[in-house]
Scaffold this active site. Structure first.
Site, short mmCIF file in Angstrom:
data_model
loop_
_atom_site.label_atom_id
_atom_site.label_comp_id
_atom_site.label_asym_id
_atom_site.label_seq_id
_atom_site.Cartn_x
_atom_site.Cartn_y
_atom_site.Cartn_z
N SER A 77 0.77 -1.07 0.16
CA SER A 77 0.02 -0.25 -0.03
C SER A 77 0.96 1.23 -0.12
O SER A 77 1.95 1.29 0.65
CB SER A 77 -0.87 0.12 1.19
N GLU A 89 -8.61 6.36 -8.41
CA GLU A 89 -9.14 6.43 -6.99
C GLU A 89 -8.96 8.12 -6.81
O GLU A 89 -7.73 8.73 -6.63
CB GLU A 89 -8.16 5.83 -5.78
N HIS A 143 -7.51 9.77 -3.78
CA HIS A 143 -6.01 9.28 -3.31
C HIS A 143 -4.90 10.22 -3.89
O HIS A 143 -4.59 10.13 -5.22
CB HIS A 143 -5.83 7.95 -3.59
ZN LIG Z 1 -5.37 5.64 -0.49
#
Ligand SMILES: [Zn+2]
Length: 433
Positions: free
Chosen positions: A348, A401, A404
């Site tokens: 991540s 996303e 993000h």
């Molecule tokens: Zn994120």
């Protein structure tokens, strides 16, 4: 009477027997003479002389035909003799029927090719002379090359992919491992190669791309240095964390601050108490949101920032449990279901402390809001990038996303915006530079 008849019968049998023995004897003598005659001609006769002769040096026909030209659709005894000769030498299969068809033509071509003659399929004087000479060689089949795949794309594996990677690497388009796995790095290299060779840049190595790549027309990567890229090379490059480049379980970024205490709550709401981020990135975020306020865009929220390796493990575990309890899946099934939406610990980008999930408080809607529109337009000026977009999904491995953002610094973010490069593309160009 009875005795006489028997005697006559016995006599007949004896005469037949004597004749038989005599005949066998004569035959044996004749055979012996034949053998000796043969033996004089062929000093070392083998058991099956015919077979051996055919494979090594087929017997020449008793009368060599006058050389002339035989070609497609010719018919005749001489064509039949030529076919028989080609059959004996292994160039032609089947029967000699005296009709010069395409099989015969191919046989003539093969013979010509193997003997360094012009392989036009016309059996002219030169071809026929050689065909009926002792120099005529038996057919040697050329080895069939292993089939080359006409298309290589994401997910492909094996020697052909290795060869592709090696070639792209030699030309400067590829910097990853020559591992035979067609992943995002390989795809990106193919895409750049295509861009620079006037091919449709789809990242798929199809017939045209492969032909160009292995031809003399393939050139080395061309990167036009700009003042920005030179500056980039002098500085440090942004940290890349993705599925191919995970961080270890003990990775902790330096300079973490507690955002709940650090950030001005009038500018941003920190959704979860204790959320941490790297100070440099948090500072940039606050400058950006202060400017947004000047533009009249307020009401911002940070719903995620730094995540430790352990945090990501916990998120994964709670997702797995949820699938098991709510969907009745086995642990194994639940794990594979969870991995579709939750990044594996280490992979991540939130591990960097440089990524933020920006949302609007008290709503799950972000796409289409004024905050989202402002962020996507201006974040680049503050050193942030929109890390995952649908357009670059095949390179980043993530669907878009919109919430993000990732801090990389303005010296990088502005070039990436200008060139429309995602981080993986940008790093590849910069490394090649
Ligand atoms: Zn994120």
């Amino acid at each position: 009477m009875r005795k006489n008849r028997l005697n006559i019968g016995g006599l007949v049998v004896i005469v037949i027997l004597i004749c038989g023995i005599f005949w066998v004897g004569v035959a044996a003598i004749v055979n012996q003479q034949d053998y000796e005659r043969e033996a004089r001609i062929t000093p070392t006769p083998s058991i099956t002389p015919r077979t051996v002769q055919i494979t090594e040096n087929p017997a020449l026909p008793t009368s060599t035909p006058t050389p002339r030209l035989f070609k497609m659709n010719d018919v005749g005894i001489e064509v039949r003799d030529m076919q028989q000769r080609l059959i004996n030498l292994g160039y032609l299969k089947g029967n000699a029927d005296g009709q010069f068809g395409s099989a015969t033509e191919n046989a003539v071509k093969a013979f010509q090719f193997q003997h360094g003659l012009k392989d036009d399929g016309y059996a002219g004087e030169q071809t026929l002379s050689l065909l009926y000479s002792a120099q005529a060689q038996t057919f040697v089949p050329t080895p069939t090359p292993s089939p080359t795949p006409s298309m290589l794309s994401s997910g492909a594996q094996g020697e052909e992919v290795k060869r592709l990677q090696q070639r792209l690497s030699d030309l400067g388009f590829y910097t990853g491992a020559i591992d035979g796995d067609f992943g995002n790095g390989t795809k990106n290299a193919v895409r750049i190669f295509q861009q620079q060779h006037d091919l449709a840049a789809d990242g798929i190595a199809g017939a045209m791309t492969l032909a160009k790549l292995y031809s003399d027309a393939a050139h080395r990567i061309v990167i036009t240095p700009t003042p920005e890229t030179v500056q980039v090379m002098a500085g440090s490059m942004p940290l890349l964390v993705n599925k191919d480049k995970p961080v270890g379980g003990d990775f902790i970024p330096s300079g973490l601050v507690n955002m709940s205490e650090y950030c001005d709550s009038k500018l941003v709401k920190i959704k979860y108490k204790g959320t941490q981020g790297v100070r440099e990135a948090v500072d940039a975020l606050m400058i950006m949101l202060a400017d947004a306020k000047k533009d009249g865009v307020t009401n911002w929220q940070v719903s995620a920032a730094y995540r430790s390796y352990k945090d990501q493990e916990d998120i994964m575990e709670s997702n797995v449990k949820s699938y098991m309890n709510n969907n009745g899946l086995s642990r194994k099934q639940a794990e594979s279901a969870a991995k579709k939406t939750v990044a594996d610990p280490g992979t991540s980008e939130h591990h960097t402390g440089l990524a933020f999930d920006i949302t609007v408080p008290n709503t799950s809607v972000f796409v289409g809001t004024q905050q989202q529109k402002w962020l996507h337009k201006h974040c680049w000026d503050y050193g942030f990038i929109i890390r995952y977009t649908d357009e670059k999904e095949d390179i980043t491995g993530f669907l878009g996303e919109e919430w993000h953002i990732r801090y990389v610094g303005t010296e990088h973010s502005k070039i990436m915006q200008q060139k429309n490069w995602c981080l993986e593309e940008y790093l590849q160009y910069a490394v090649l530079q």
